[in-house]
Design an enzyme around this catalytic site. Structure first.
Site, PDB file in Angstrom:
ATOM      1  N   HIS A 158       1.168 -15.848  -4.242  1.00 50.19           N
ATOM      2  CA  HIS A 158       0.228 -15.122  -5.117  1.00 50.19           C
ATOM      3  C   HIS A 158       0.471 -15.419  -6.600  1.00 50.19           C
ATOM      4  CE1 HIS A 158      -1.427 -12.932  -1.811  1.00 50.19           C
ATOM      5  NE2 HIS A 158      -0.324 -12.260  -1.543  1.00 50.19           N
ATOM      6  N   HIS A 200      -2.319 -13.010   3.744  1.00 50.62           N
ATOM      7  CA  HIS A 200      -3.052 -12.888   2.481  1.00 50.62           C
ATOM      8  C   HIS A 200      -3.456 -14.257   1.948  1.00 50.62           C
ATOM      9  CE1 HIS A 200      -0.281  -9.326   2.673  1.00 50.62           C
ATOM     10  NE2 HIS A 200      -1.403  -8.696   2.354  1.00 50.62           N
ATOM     11  N   ASP A 291       3.237 -12.188   7.994  1.00 51.18           N
ATOM     12  CA  ASP A 291       2.585 -10.881   7.978  1.00 51.18           C
ATOM     13  C   ASP A 291       1.269 -10.870   8.753  1.00 51.18           C
ATOM     14  OD1 ASP A 291       1.529 -12.496   6.019  1.00 51.18           O
ATOM     15  OD2 ASP A 291       1.959 -11.135   4.360  1.00 51.18           O
TER      16      ASP A 291
HETATM   17  N1  Q9C Z   1      -3.624  -1.485  -2.629  1.00 55.26           N
HETATM   18  C1  Q9C Z   1       2.676 -11.193   0.244  1.00 55.26           C
HETATM   19  O1  Q9C Z   1       2.511 -11.017   1.453  1.00 55.26           O
HETATM   20  N2  Q9C Z   1      -0.640  -5.054  -1.511  1.00 55.26           N
HETATM   21  N3  Q9C Z   1       2.200 -10.354  -0.654  1.00 55.26           N
HETATM   22  C2  Q9C Z   1      -1.076  -4.199  -2.550  1.00 55.26           C
HETATM   23  C3  Q9C Z   1      -2.635  -2.409  -3.144  1.00 55.26           C
HETATM   24  C4  Q9C Z   1       0.052  -6.202  -1.984  1.00 55.26           C
HETATM   25  C5  Q9C Z   1       1.449  -9.212  -0.234  1.00 55.26           C
HETATM   26  C6  Q9C Z   1      -1.983  -3.130  -2.010  1.00 55.26           C
HETATM   27  C7  Q9C Z   1       0.321  -7.161  -0.876  1.00 55.26           C
HETATM   28  C8  Q9C Z   1       1.039  -8.379  -1.391  1.00 55.26           C
HETATM   29  C9  Q9C Z   1       3.476 -12.334  -0.239  1.00 55.26           C
HETATM   30 ZN    ZN Z   2       1.175 -11.841   2.660  1.00 57.82          ZN
END
Ligand code: Q9C
Ligand code: ZN
Length: 662
Positions: A158, A200, A291
């Protein structure tokens, strides 16, 4: 606890094998305990926790797998390498984060970022994560290693040029790719395939190589039309790259959660693999988040260790197996450990792990795959052919969610579709009696020969939803929680398919006790459709012979019978009329076969009580009773392991069916 810093060469007779013997592949593993120092500032719980890499490392050691690899301790990334994809400001920010004296300074910086925490160990961990991926990648490109796995955190995909986000500080994989292309031209790596199977979207990596045709970026992710993290249009399949990089960015954006092995493997077979053949990469970098794994608390998908191993195996066919895995997300410790182990075994070219992918991709999966192929076929001719209807007809309808009150209009449309379909089934209130013992000249074996040729879907709604319990009726035996064993079918071959469906019938529990589970009611579903009710069913594709053996055992009868309970004529009748009772099993509880519809022309059958018995439950002549604990637990287990529900949802579903008046 795992030791960091130790380095063990591969001592498994590499390259000295006799003629024709395969050389043991040199698999690099990086792990450095110092990457565990990145943690939440005040010890709050967070899914991206230090134990993630510890459990992977410990699992690889315990399995005796790390001992067969070349173990490297992490090394810190060079600023010049980080700056190949990040701005100077960003590198300096991450560098200075842990030198800040007080947590509150860091907390303020973190609070201005999206989904980031920072502490005194964050800088070092970020440098080690990026540097470790660079190190393994370099060694694989040089040929010193055949492939490798960097067990790193914080994750990277990300992170954008000038921004940390989504638990990521530096974009580890992008730094490594850019390092090879721009700093190590001597190694001759000209084309890099980056595969991102984290649940993601890899927004950072996409942006860094947006205009670069040397890097083909492929990301498969939950998207849900832009509502899933990192929300927006970046992960859309229309985002194909720009300028010279046009066509070198491929997104496969799932429209729904619950995607599993069949969905991912369909994306592999019909998008990634054909494109990889055309692109012919010199090396593959894998943004290996786990994930999308089954039971991940953030992902909501269902990829199994077996699924990951098959996806990886398919990629090993390219670039002479030069592949570097870098950990990204993955938040269920057990799932990421098992998935990682399965992958490292593939890297080592061990015998493939056992598994099967019995269900079909979702309908929405085929829609997405077709859209991606269409959007990208101008750049990749192998995507040009239309997928055959026969292929895309093999699908799992989008399941209906009933527990969480859904406001999703698509889900509701689907539910209405099913109801329409069901109301067309002509289910009669008077029960046509189907099979009596006739044709005295039929030999006991001949009916089996005929019925083994016919497939049916057996729709289960009770303990049979749990596969190990159902298999007792096929392979014989006794599963956990059962008080007695079953003999199994004469044909012990496993089901040819498994899928889940929801039907508008009433689930309830009745009678005093069962020999298998003890005191408490057994599950029944009303033979009548009722649009206000829903029963979740696990469908097993078995032969009509096996279906008869299940019927025998469910009704306490002998499987050595000379006659089937439910023959081809009975099947025809039930297909036409919707249901039919089994005279020969009328002492049993499950003496009524109901046809719930068809899937690819294969009838979907369930077994329950007759309508007249439902009336006796209603009048109290036969008692309605909640299920025994062991029995209810088995139903819950079936629903949870089938990926249908969370444990809480499954319990609520069973409780509700057991407590509502009939
Ligand atoms: N409503 C990786 O799997 N979620 N990052 C935030 C806010 C963030 C995941 C939710 C998820 C990040 C590397
Ligand atoms: Zn992820």
């Amino acid at each position: 606890m795992a030791m960091s810093g130790e380095s063990s060469g591969c001592n498994c007779g590499d390259s000295v094998g006799k003629l024709g013997e395969k050389r043991q592949r040199k698999v690099g593993l990086v792990y450095d305990e110092k990457m565990c120092k990145h943690d939440t500032p005040d010890g709050e719980d967070h899914p991206e926790c230090p134990d993630r890499i510890r459990i992977i490392w410990d699992t690889l050691q315990l399995a005796g797998v790390s001992q067969r690899c070349v173990v490297l301790s992490g090394s810190k990334a060079e600023d010049t390498h980080l700056q190949l994809v990040h701005t100077k400001d960003h590198v300096n920010l991450v560098k200075s984060i842990s030198t800040k004296k007080k947590d509150y300074r860091r907390n303020k910086i973190a609070s201005q970022l999206n989904s980031i925490y920072l502490n005194g160990g964050s800088s070092e961990a970020a440098y080690l994560a990026a540097g470790s991926v660079v190190e393994v990648t370099e060694k694989v490109a040089e040929g010193e290693l055949d492939c490798g796995f960097a067990i790193v955190r914080p994750p990277g995909h990300h992170a954008e040029a000038d921004e940390a986000m989504g638990f990521c500080l530096f974009n580890n994989v992008a730094v490594a790719a850019s390092y090879l292309l721009n700093e190590r031209a001597d190694l001759g790596v000209k084309k890099i395939l980056i595969v991102d199977w984290d649940v993601h979207h890899g927004n950072g990596t996409q942006k860094m190589f947006w205009k670069d045709p040397r890097v083909l970026f492929f990301s498969v992710h939950r998207h849900e039309h832009g509502s899933f993290y990192p929300a927006g249009d970046d992960g859309d399949y229309n985002m194909v790259g720009e300028g010279p990089g046009e066509g070198f960015n491929i997104n496969v954006p799932w429209e729904q959660g619950r995607c599993g092995d069949p969905d991912y493997l369909a994306a592999w077979d019909h998008i990634l693999i054909p494109v990889a053949k055309e692109f012919n990469p010199d090396i593959i970098l894998l943004s290996a988040g786990f994930d999308a794994a089954i039971n991940d608390p953030l992902g909501g998908c269902r990829v199994t260790p077996y699924g990951y191993s098959v996806m990886l195996k398919k990629l090993m066919e390219f670039a002479q197996g030069k592949i570097v895995m870098a950990l990204e997300g993955g938040y269920n410790l057990d799932s990421i450990a098992k998935s990682s182990l399965a992958c490292v075994k593939v890297l080592l070219e061990d015998e493939p792990i056992q598994g099967s992918s019995e269900a079909y991709p979702f309908e929405s999966t085929w829609r997405v795959i077709q859209a991606v192929r269409k959007r990208l076929c101008a750049y990749w001719p192998s995507l040009a052919d239309e997928l055959s209807w026969k292929l895309i007809d093999q699908k799992t309808p989008t399941p209906v969610i009933i527990i969480s009150s859904s406001s999703d209009s698509e889900t509701e449309d689907y539910a209405n579709g099913i109801l329409d379909q069901m109301s067309k089934l002509n289910i009669e209130n008077d029960e046509g009696t189907l099979v009596e013992n006739h044709q005295v000249d039929t030999a006991s074996t001949s009916w089996r020969a005929d019925l083994t040729k016919v497939d049916v879907w057996y729709a289960t709604f009770g303990s049979n939803m749990w596969k190990p319990r159902f298999l007792c009726y096929i392979q014989g035996g006794q599963a956990e929680g059962m008080k007695r064993a079953y003999v199994g079918s004469k044909d012990t071959s496993p089901p040819k398919g498994i899928m889940w469906e929801t039907y508008p019938h009433r689930l309830f529990f009745g009678r005093e006790s069962t020999a298998t589970w003890g005191l408490g009611g057994a599950a029944f579903t009303s033979p009548l459709t009722n649009s206000n009710e829903q029963t979740h069913m696990c469908l097993y594709k078995i032969t009509l012979e096996q279906f008869n053996d299940v019927l025998f055992q469910e009704n306490g009868m002998n499987v050595d019978a000379d006659f089937p309970l439910f023959d081809l004529a009975a099947l025809q009748l039930v297909e036409n009329k919707g249901s039919g009772s089994l005279k020969a099993a009328s002492d049993g509880w499950y003496d009524n076969v109901v046809c719930l519809g068809k899937e690819l022309n294969i009838p979907i059958l369930t077994m329950t009580c007759t309508l007249s018995t439902v009336e006796k439950f209603k009048s109290g002549e036969i008692p309605v009773r909640p299920p025994a604990k062991a029995y209810a637990d088995t139903l819950v287990r079936g629903l949870v392991e089938g990926g249908r529900f969370s444990k809480e949802e499954a319990e609520a579903y069973i409780d509700s069916a057991a407590s509502k008046p009939l």
